[in-house]
Structures are given as structure tokens and as C-alpha cells.
Design a protein around this motif. Structure first.
Motif, mmCIF file in Angstrom:
data_model
loop_
_atom_site.group_PDB
_atom_site.id
_atom_site.type_symbol
_atom_site.label_atom_id
_atom_site.label_comp_id
_atom_site.label_asym_id
_atom_site.label_seq_id
_atom_site.Cartn_x
_atom_site.Cartn_y
_atom_site.Cartn_z
ATOM 1 N N GLY A 114 30.764 -8.598 -11.688
ATOM 2 C CA GLY A 114 30.321 -9.879 -12.231
ATOM 3 C C GLY A 114 29.952 -10.855 -11.125
ATOM 4 O O GLY A 114 30.369 -10.707 -9.977
ATOM 5 N N ALA A 115 29.180 -11.871 -11.494
ATOM 6 C CA ALA A 115 28.739 -12.833 -10.481
ATOM 7 C C ALA A 115 28.471 -14.187 -11.121
ATOM 8 O O ALA A 115 28.039 -14.271 -12.267
ATOM 9 N N VAL A 116 28.731 -15.232 -10.333
ATOM 10 C CA VAL A 116 28.498 -16.617 -10.757
ATOM 11 C C VAL A 116 27.703 -17.318 -9.670
ATOM 12 O O VAL A 116 28.021 -17.193 -8.485
ATOM 13 N N VAL A 117 26.683 -18.054 -10.071
ATOM 14 C CA VAL A 117 25.954 -18.883 -9.122
ATOM 15 C C VAL A 117 25.807 -20.273 -9.723
ATOM 16 O O VAL A 117 25.605 -20.416 -10.927
ATOM 17 N N SER A 118 25.966 -21.296 -8.885
ATOM 18 C CA SER A 118 25.887 -22.689 -9.328
ATOM 19 C C SER A 118 24.868 -23.438 -8.485
ATOM 20 O O SER A 118 24.716 -23.158 -7.290
ATOM 21 N N ILE A 119 24.212 -24.408 -9.098
ATOM 22 C CA ILE A 119 23.280 -25.258 -8.366
ATOM 23 C C ILE A 119 24.048 -26.453 -7.812
ATOM 24 O O ILE A 119 24.598 -27.249 -8.569
ATOM 25 N N ALA A 120 24.100 -26.562 -6.499
ATOM 26 C CA ALA A 120 24.638 -27.760 -5.850
ATOM 27 C C ALA A 120 23.434 -28.621 -5.471
ATOM 28 O O ALA A 120 22.537 -28.810 -6.286
ATOM 29 N N SER A 121 23.374 -29.125 -4.247
ATOM 30 C CA SER A 121 22.240 -29.963 -3.847
ATOM 31 C C SER A 121 22.361 -30.320 -2.375
ATOM 32 O O SER A 121 23.474 -30.417 -1.845
ATOM 33 N N ASN A 122 21.219 -30.553 -1.739
ATOM 34 C CA ASN A 122 21.253 -31.127 -0.394
ATOM 35 C C ASN A 122 21.904 -32.505 -0.410
ATOM 36 O O ASN A 122 22.323 -33.012 0.633
ATOM 37 N N GLY A 123 21.995 -33.112 -1.594
ATOM 38 C CA GLY A 123 22.692 -34.379 -1.722
ATOM 39 C C GLY A 123 24.182 -34.279 -1.459
ATOM 40 O O GLY A 123 24.862 -35.289 -1.293
ATOM 41 N N GLY A 124 24.714 -33.058 -1.417
ATOM 42 C CA GLY A 124 26.132 -32.837 -1.127
ATOM 43 C C GLY A 124 26.397 -32.446 0.300
ATOM 44 O O GLY A 124 27.465 -31.873 0.611
ATOM 45 N N LEU A 125 25.477 -32.763 1.212
ATOM 46 C CA LEU A 125 25.620 -32.332 2.605
ATOM 47 C C LEU A 125 26.845 -32.913 3.306
ATOM 48 O O LEU A 125 27.267 -32.399 4.335
ATOM 49 N N GLY A 126 27.438 -33.966 2.752
ATOM 50 C CA GLY A 126 28.610 -34.552 3.391
ATOM 51 C C GLY A 126 29.897 -33.790 3.160
ATOM 52 O O GLY A 126 30.966 -34.226 3.614
ATOM 53 N N TRP A 127 29.830 -32.632 2.516
ATOM 54 C CA TRP A 127 31.046 -31.900 2.150
ATOM 55 C C TRP A 127 31.917 -31.562 3.346
ATOM 56 O O TRP A 127 33.145 -31.641 3.281
ATOM 57 N N SER A 128 31.301 -31.201 4.475
ATOM 58 C CA SER A 128 32.090 -30.751 5.628
ATOM 59 C C SER A 128 32.916 -31.873 6.242
ATOM 60 O O SER A 128 33.902 -31.621 6.930
ATOM 61 N N ARG A 129 32.517 -33.121 5.988
ATOM 62 C CA ARG A 129 33.270 -34.270 6.491
ATOM 63 C C ARG A 129 34.244 -34.811 5.443
ATOM 64 O O ARG A 129 34.972 -35.751 5.709
#
Length: 272
Positions: A114-129
Motif C-alpha cells: 500500500g502507499a499514501v501520497v499527500s500534497i504539501a507545498s513550497n509554502g511549507g519550506l520553513g518546516w526544517s526550522r
């Protein structure tokens, strides 16, 4: 042509199939021979195997929809989402809390492969901080626990959109390490600006010039079909060793950003 992607006869769910990337994804899956079941708040015109009206802001609606579908599910495509122009908590409910809850209800219907894929966004680029805050929310139990956290941490949630997409990214990476033990993969994509019905909302919320600054070297917006293809690839048999990946689908924006070829002042400019 051989079924190299492995979708013939596969039972899949696509959320957000009314329009945009979700509709394009459902269309492509139909062309590839999949048994497509659509979930959306708005009715679809596509000829799917089944369609269910689902409100991702309401866990009871999600539970009832998954129970109604039942049976084995081979792949889940989380394509539903709200833009910046909605209230922050509504955005969080749909873009992260509802998406997470739906996935948690579907995972028991999946088996190895099975597999799941989700759409995130370049708008979430701050995740690493922002991992400490992201991990706090991810650790909350269920929809109600997550909503309570959001209500108590309005300063971290902010406008909702960027934070919701950060959480899709971090949750995908964290959860993928757990589900792969059952042979189930989780991945997500980071679309650049895409010409969907929601684009007017992004222009309204952030200003067209700022959105255009994220086009990167390709110099144009992508189409929904160009975003659908990588989603379908990630959940396909060809991607069996791809797990926990955050895939930019942005015509080279991320690479240009990393190598100093993006005008950051233009990106950071406020809508005037």
C-alpha cells in the motif's frame, strides 16, 4: 502497453477530486485502469467507481465515509486542501488534521504494498526550522487532540496555511518510518505555483508578484496534470523503494533557491 505503474485493478481513494490537482490525479488514475473512489466536499463530474461527500473538518464525516467504502485500499491520494483566505483553524482542519485523520482511518484497510501520497507545498519550506512545534502537533492524539493544540498555540499556527503544510511534510517523514514496517509507504510532494482554481486565492493572500517569484527558472506556473503525474508515480509499483520523501515538483525552484539563483527580496516582499 504494459501496466508498468501497476494500477490496473487497484483500488484507490482520491480526496479533493472536484477540481485542480485532485481532479487531474483521478483522471490519470482512471486512464491507467484503477478503480477510483473519490472523496470531496463538492460533487465531481468524473465517472468514478464511487463518490462520497466528505467534510475533512469533521472527523465523524471522515469516519462514516471510510466505513461506507470499506474493503481493501491499495493507495490513498491526499489532494484536498484550503488556501490562505480561509480562517486559520479551518485551514488546519482540512490541510492537516483532517488529512491525518483520514489517513489513519484508511491505513488499517491497507496491506503490504500500500502507499499514501499527500500534497504539501513550497509554502511549507520553513518546516526544517520549525520541527519542535511540528512534532508537538504530530504527537497529539487524534483530530480532537490536534485541534486543541492548535487552539492553544495560535501564535505557532499563524495564518494556518504554511504551518499546515509544514506539518504534512514532517508528519509524512515521521510516519513513513513506522508504516514501512508493514510494507506501506508514505510520501509527499511540494508543488510550485500551479494554475488551479485556488490560484486567485493565493494571489489575493500573498500578492501575484510574490507567488510569481516562486516559479523558479522554468518561468511559468505548472498545470494540474503536471502535478498529478508525480503523485501517481510515487504511489506506483515503480516507486517501491521511495518512502518518507518530500519531492519538489516546481520546475527547478528548490535547486535555484539552494544555489542562490532566486531573488529572496522579491519572495519576502509583502503584498502592497
Amino acid at each position: 502497453m504494459a501496466d508498468v505503474l501497476g494500477y490496473v485493478g487497484k483500488r484507490v481513494i482520491v480526496t479533493g477530486c472536484f477540481s485542480g490537482m485532485g481532479e487531474a490525479t483521478a483522471r490519470l488514475l482512471l486512464d491507467l485502469g484503477a478503480e477510483v473512489h473519490g472523496f470531496d466536499y463538492k460533487d465531481t463530474s468524473l465517472k468514478l467507481t464511487s463518490f462520497t461527500n466528505v467534510d475533512l473538518r469533521d472527523p465523524a464525516s471522515i469516519d462514516a465515509s471510510v466505513a461506507k467504502l470499506g474493503g481493501k485500499v491499495d493507495a490513498l491520494f491526499n489532494c484536498a486542501g484550503l488556501p490562505h483566505t480561509f480562517p486559520a483553524l479551518e485551514v488546519m482542519k482540512v490541510n492537516f488534521l483532517g488529512t491525518r485523520h483520514l489517513t489513519e482511518q484508511v491505513l488499517p484497510l491497507m496491506s503490504e504494498g500500500g502507499a499514501v501520497v499527500s500534497i504539501a507545498s513550497n509554502g511549507g519550506l520553513g518546516w526544517s526550522r520549525n520541527i519542535p512545534a511540528n512534532m508537538e502537533l504530530i504527537a497529539t492524539p487524534g483530530f480532537a487532540g490536534g485541534l486543541d493544540w492548535c487552539e492553544r498555540n495560535a501564535d505557532k499556527v499563524g495564518g494556518g496555511y504554511a504551518f499546515s503544510k509544514e506539518n504534512i511534510i514532517v508528519w509524512t517523514q515521521f510516519t513513513a518510518a513506522q508504516t514501512i514496517k508493514r510494507g506501506i509507504r508514505l510520501n509527499c510532494t511540494l508543488p510550485g505555483p500551479t494554475q488551479t482554481p485556488m490560484m486567485k486565492d493565493f494571489h489575493e493572500a500573498s500578492g501575484k508578484d510574490m507567488v510569481d517569484s516562486m516559479m523558479g527558472p522554468i518561468g511559468r506556473y505548472s498545470t494540474p496534470e503536471e502535478q498529478a503525474a508525480p503523485l501517481v508515480l510515487l504511489n506506483s509499483d515503480l516507486a517501491k523503494m521511495i518512502n518518507g520523501v518530500v519531492l519538489p515538483v516546481d520546475g527547478g525552484f528548490m535547486g535555484a533557491l539552494a544555489t542562490g539563483q532566486v531573488d529572496l527580496s522579491r519572495m519576502m516582499a509583502k503584498k502592497g
